[in-house]
Design a protein around this motif. Structure first.
Motif, PDB file in Angstrom:
ATOM      1  N   ILE A 171       0.884  -1.168   0.000  1.00  0.00           N
ATOM      2  CA  ILE A 171       0.000   0.000   0.000  1.00  0.00           C
ATOM      3  C   ILE A 171       0.917   1.212   0.000  1.00  0.00           C
ATOM      4  CG2 ILE A 171      -1.764   1.261   1.293  1.00  0.00           C
ATOM      5  CD1 ILE A 171      -2.461  -1.519   2.572  1.00  0.00           C
ATOM      6  N   GLN A 172       0.615   2.195  -0.837  1.00  0.00           N
ATOM      7  CA  GLN A 172       1.502   3.350  -0.981  1.00  0.00           C
ATOM      8  C   GLN A 172       0.738   4.644  -0.795  1.00  0.00           C
ATOM      9  OE1 GLN A 172       3.600   3.399  -4.700  1.00  0.00           O
ATOM     10  NE2 GLN A 172       4.555   5.369  -4.314  1.00  0.00           N
ATOM     11  N   SER A 173       1.356   5.568  -0.070  1.00  0.00           N
ATOM     12  CA  SER A 173       0.855   6.933   0.074  1.00  0.00           C
ATOM     13  C   SER A 173       2.050   7.857  -0.137  1.00  0.00           C
ATOM     14  CB  SER A 173       0.238   7.139   1.456  1.00  0.00           C
ATOM     15  OG  SER A 173      -0.188   8.479   1.607  1.00  0.00           O
ATOM     16  N   GLY A 174       2.196   8.362  -1.354  1.00  0.00           N
ATOM     17  CA  GLY A 174       3.361   9.181  -1.677  1.00  0.00           C
ATOM     18  C   GLY A 174       4.615   8.355  -1.566  1.00  0.00           C
ATOM     19  N   GLY A 175       5.538   8.763  -0.704  1.00  0.00           N
ATOM     20  CA  GLY A 175       6.783   8.037  -0.505  1.00  0.00           C
ATOM     21  C   GLY A 175       6.744   7.048   0.638  1.00  0.00           C
ATOM     22  N   ASP A 176       5.578   6.891   1.287  1.00  0.00           N
ATOM     23  CA  ASP A 176       5.446   5.969   2.411  1.00  0.00           C
ATOM     24  C   ASP A 176       4.810   4.662   1.956  1.00  0.00           C
ATOM     25  OD1 ASP A 176       6.483   7.793   4.285  1.00  0.00           O
ATOM     26  OD2 ASP A 176       4.517   8.761   4.468  1.00  0.00           O
ATOM     27  N   LEU A 177       5.364   3.554   2.440  1.00  0.00           N
ATOM     28  CA  LEU A 177       4.874   2.227   2.094  1.00  0.00           C
ATOM     29  C   LEU A 177       4.438   1.494   3.351  1.00  0.00           C
ATOM     30  CD1 LEU A 177       7.818   1.143  -0.250  1.00  0.00           C
ATOM     31  CD2 LEU A 177       5.655   2.211  -0.921  1.00  0.00           C
ATOM     32  N   SER A 178       3.459   0.625   3.196  1.00  0.00           N
ATOM     33  CA  SER A 178       3.054  -0.289   4.254  1.00  0.00           C
ATOM     34  C   SER A 178       2.435  -1.501   3.571  1.00  0.00           C
ATOM     35  CB  SER A 178       2.053   0.367   5.211  1.00  0.00           C
ATOM     36  OG  SER A 178       0.865   0.725   4.515  1.00  0.00           O
ATOM     37  N   GLY A 179       2.171  -2.533   4.334  1.00  0.00           N
ATOM     38  CA  GLY A 179       1.535  -3.691   3.742  1.00  0.00           C
ATOM     39  C   GLY A 179       1.776  -4.950   4.525  1.00  0.00           C
ATOM     40  N   SER A 180       1.609  -6.071   3.830  1.00  0.00           N
ATOM     41  CA  SER A 180       1.733  -7.376   4.473  1.00  0.00           C
ATOM     42  C   SER A 180       2.553  -8.312   3.586  1.00  0.00           C
ATOM     43  CB  SER A 180       0.351  -7.968   4.729  1.00  0.00           C
ATOM     44  OG  SER A 180      -0.341  -8.132   3.497  1.00  0.00           O
ATOM     45  N   TYR A 181       3.044  -9.379   4.209  1.00  0.00           N
ATOM     46  CA  TYR A 181       3.805 -10.376   3.468  1.00  0.00           C
ATOM     47  C   TYR A 181       3.437 -11.759   3.971  1.00  0.00           C
ATOM     48  CZ  TYR A 181       6.818 -10.885   7.556  1.00  0.00           C
ATOM     49  OH  TYR A 181       7.281 -11.112   8.823  1.00  0.00           O
ATOM     50  N   GLY A 182       3.692 -12.751   3.130  1.00  0.00           N
ATOM     51  CA  GLY A 182       3.490 -14.141   3.498  1.00  0.00           C
ATOM     52  C   GLY A 182       4.542 -14.996   2.833  1.00  0.00           C
ATOM     53  N   VAL A 183       5.037 -15.985   3.569  1.00  0.00           N
ATOM     54  CA  VAL A 183       6.040 -16.921   3.063  1.00  0.00           C
ATOM     55  C   VAL A 183       5.510 -18.330   3.297  1.00  0.00           C
ATOM     56  CG1 VAL A 183       8.398 -17.791   3.313  1.00  0.00           C
ATOM     57  CG2 VAL A 183       7.938 -15.370   3.649  1.00  0.00           C
ATOM     58  N   THR A 184       5.588 -19.174   2.254  1.00  0.00           N
ATOM     59  CA  THR A 184       5.262 -20.592   2.400  1.00  0.00           C
ATOM     60  C   THR A 184       6.331 -21.383   1.678  1.00  0.00           C
ATOM     61  OG1 THR A 184       3.887 -20.613   0.423  1.00  0.00           O
ATOM     62  CG2 THR A 184       2.761 -20.225   2.514  1.00  0.00           C
ATOM     63  N   GLY A 185       6.678 -22.546   2.237  1.00  0.00           N
ATOM     64  CA  GLY A 185       7.687 -23.363   1.588  1.00  0.00           C
ATOM     65  C   GLY A 185       8.109 -24.523   2.448  1.00  0.00           C
ATOM     66  N   THR A 186       9.342 -24.976   2.209  1.00  0.00           N
ATOM     67  CA  THR A 186       9.877 -26.107   2.959  1.00  0.00           C
ATOM     68  C   THR A 186      11.333 -25.871   3.328  1.00  0.00           C
ATOM     69  OG1 THR A 186      10.518 -27.241   0.916  1.00  0.00           O
ATOM     70  CG2 THR A 186       8.363 -27.821   1.854  1.00  0.00           C
ATOM     71  N   LEU A 187      11.725 -26.514   4.411  1.00  0.00           N
ATOM     72  CA  LEU A 187      13.125 -26.640   4.805  1.00  0.00           C
ATOM     73  C   LEU A 187      13.476 -28.109   4.649  1.00  0.00           C
ATOM     74  CD1 LEU A 187      13.244 -24.565   8.122  1.00  0.00           C
ATOM     75  CD2 LEU A 187      14.061 -23.872   5.855  1.00  0.00           C
ATOM     76  N   THR A 188      14.615 -28.393   4.001  1.00  0.00           N
ATOM     77  CA  THR A 188      15.017 -29.777   3.762  1.00  0.00           C
ATOM     78  C   THR A 188      16.436 -29.985   4.271  1.00  0.00           C
ATOM     79  OG1 THR A 188      13.654 -29.833   1.771  1.00  0.00           O
ATOM     80  CG2 THR A 188      15.303 -31.567   2.009  1.00  0.00           C
TER      81      THR A 188
ATOM     82  N   PHE B 183       4.741  -4.757   7.244  1.00  0.00           N
ATOM     83  CA  PHE B 183       5.946  -3.968   7.053  1.00  0.00           C
ATOM     84  C   PHE B 183       5.590  -2.504   6.867  1.00  0.00           C
ATOM     85  CE2 PHE B 183       4.697  -5.132   2.795  1.00  0.00           C
ATOM     86  CZ  PHE B 183       4.825  -3.952   2.089  1.00  0.00           C
ATOM     87  N   VAL B 184       6.585  -1.656   7.069  1.00  0.00           N
ATOM     88  CA  VAL B 184       6.518  -0.229   6.742  1.00  0.00           C
ATOM     89  C   VAL B 184       7.790   0.099   6.000  1.00  0.00           C
ATOM     90  CG1 VAL B 184       5.031   0.427   8.687  1.00  0.00           C
ATOM     91  CG2 VAL B 184       7.519   0.463   8.956  1.00  0.00           C
ATOM     92  N   GLY B 185       7.756   1.162   5.215  1.00  0.00           N
ATOM     93  CA  GLY B 185       8.949   1.523   4.483  1.00  0.00           C
ATOM     94  C   GLY B 185       8.783   2.801   3.699  1.00  0.00           C
ATOM     95  N   THR B 186       9.754   3.037   2.820  1.00  0.00           N
ATOM     96  CA  THR B 186       9.753   4.243   2.002  1.00  0.00           C
ATOM     97  C   THR B 186      10.204   3.915   0.584  1.00  0.00           C
ATOM     98  OG1 THR B 186      12.031   4.757   2.644  1.00  0.00           O
ATOM     99  CG2 THR B 186      10.262   5.790   3.946  1.00  0.00           C
ATOM    100  N   ILE B 187       9.800   4.779  -0.343  1.00  0.00           N
ATOM    101  CA  ILE B 187      10.262   4.724  -1.719  1.00  0.00           C
ATOM    102  C   ILE B 187      10.787   6.106  -2.057  1.00  0.00           C
ATOM    103  CG2 ILE B 187       7.932   5.183  -2.582  1.00  0.00           C
ATOM    104  CD1 ILE B 187       8.659   3.610  -5.121  1.00  0.00           C
ATOM    105  N   ALA B 188      11.917   6.173  -2.741  1.00  0.00           N
ATOM    106  CA  ALA B 188      12.493   7.461  -3.136  1.00  0.00           C
ATOM    107  C   ALA B 188      11.726   8.021  -4.334  1.00  0.00           C
ATOM    108  CB  ALA B 188      13.967   7.289  -3.485  1.00  0.00           C
ATOM    109  N   ALA B 189      11.864   9.303  -4.554  1.00  0.00           N
ATOM    110  CA  ALA B 189      11.222   9.950  -5.697  1.00  0.00           C
ATOM    111  C   ALA B 189      11.981   9.616  -6.976  1.00  0.00           C
ATOM    112  CB  ALA B 189      11.187  11.458  -5.490  1.00  0.00           C
ATOM    113  N   GLY B 190      11.290   9.736  -8.105  1.00  0.00           N
ATOM    114  CA  GLY B 190      11.936   9.580  -9.397  1.00  0.00           C
ATOM    115  C   GLY B 190      11.772   8.201  -9.994  1.00  0.00           C
ATOM    116  N   GLN B 191      12.430   8.011 -11.136  1.00  0.00           N
ATOM    117  CA  GLN B 191      12.355   6.755 -11.862  1.00  0.00           C
ATOM    118  C   GLN B 191      13.369   5.763 -11.321  1.00  0.00           C
ATOM    119  OE1 GLN B 191      12.922   7.185 -16.072  1.00  0.00           O
ATOM    120  NE2 GLN B 191      11.792   5.322 -16.518  1.00  0.00           N
ATOM    121  N   ASN B 192      13.028   4.470 -11.341  1.00  0.00           N
ATOM    122  CA  ASN B 192      13.863   3.386 -10.797  1.00  0.00           C
ATOM    123  C   ASN B 192      14.308   3.699  -9.367  1.00  0.00           C
ATOM    124  OD1 ASN B 192      13.757   1.856 -13.221  1.00  0.00           O
ATOM    125  ND2 ASN B 192      15.274   3.236 -14.087  1.00  0.00           N
ATOM    126  N   PRO B 193      13.339   3.983  -8.484  1.00  0.00           N
ATOM    127  CA  PRO B 193      13.667   4.461  -7.139  1.00  0.00           C
ATOM    128  C   PRO B 193      14.176   3.378  -6.199  1.00  0.00           C
ATOM    129  CG  PRO B 193      11.330   4.081  -7.322  1.00  0.00           C
ATOM    130  CD  PRO B 193      11.905   3.847  -8.699  1.00  0.00           C
TER     131      PRO B 193
END
Length: 153
Positions: free
Chosen positions: A58-75, A89-99
């Motif tokens: 989820i993005q609001s300008g340069g601020d990020l938030s959201g959820s994650y999920g991992v599924t798999g195996t350990l062998t 999670f929370v985070g940020t994205i820089a301005a511009g292209q390829n941020p």
């Protein structure tokens, strides 16, 4: 005294008129919102991790938030153990292209967090993040897989 007040009023008006008039360039951020998926494969202490990661941003300008999920195996040898985990999670994205992108993951463990950094390849809609994949036993880190993860929207 009256002349001082008039002079002070003019000075305040002059200072106020020197501010940002809103006509300069606006800061623009690439759209990162959406769901990304990718695979995670690695070996730590002789234990193979084979998992899938899903990240919803989820993005609001340069601020990020959201959820994650991992599924798999350990062998390890003949022993195969299923794993799964979710969090936010929370985070940020820089301005511009390829941020650049920075996020910090958390889960139900009160003192747990993991930091990931990377960048968005705007032309290919590919998010690359580097950071530790932790396998937890309760709220204790049991295994760590240093990772660079490629996620596609």
């Amino acid at each position: 005294m009256r002349n001082r007040m008039i002079g002070l009023t003019w000075m305040l008006l002059a200072i106020a008129s020197c501010g940002d008039d809103g006509t300069g360039p606006e800061t623009t951020f690439e759209s990162l919102a959406g769901t990304y998926t990718g695979g995670i494969v690695g070996i730590s202490q002789g234990v193979l991790l084979d998992a899938a990661l899903s990240v919803t941003i989820i993005q609001s300008g340069g601020d990020l938030s959201g959820s994650y999920g991992v599924t798999g195996t350990l062998t390890e040898g003949a022993l195969v153990v299923p794993i799964f985990g979710t969090g936010s999670f929370v985070g940020t994205i820089a301005a511009g292209q390829n941020p650049s992108v920075n996020i910090t993951l958390t889960n139900q463990c009160p003192n747990y967090s993991a930091h990931f950094s990377g960048a968005l390849d705007s032309a290919n809609d590919l998010l690359t993040l580097s950071g530790p994949i932790h396998i937890l036993d309760g709220c204790t880190i049991f295994l760590t897989y240093p990772s660079t993860i490629l996620l596609r929207r």
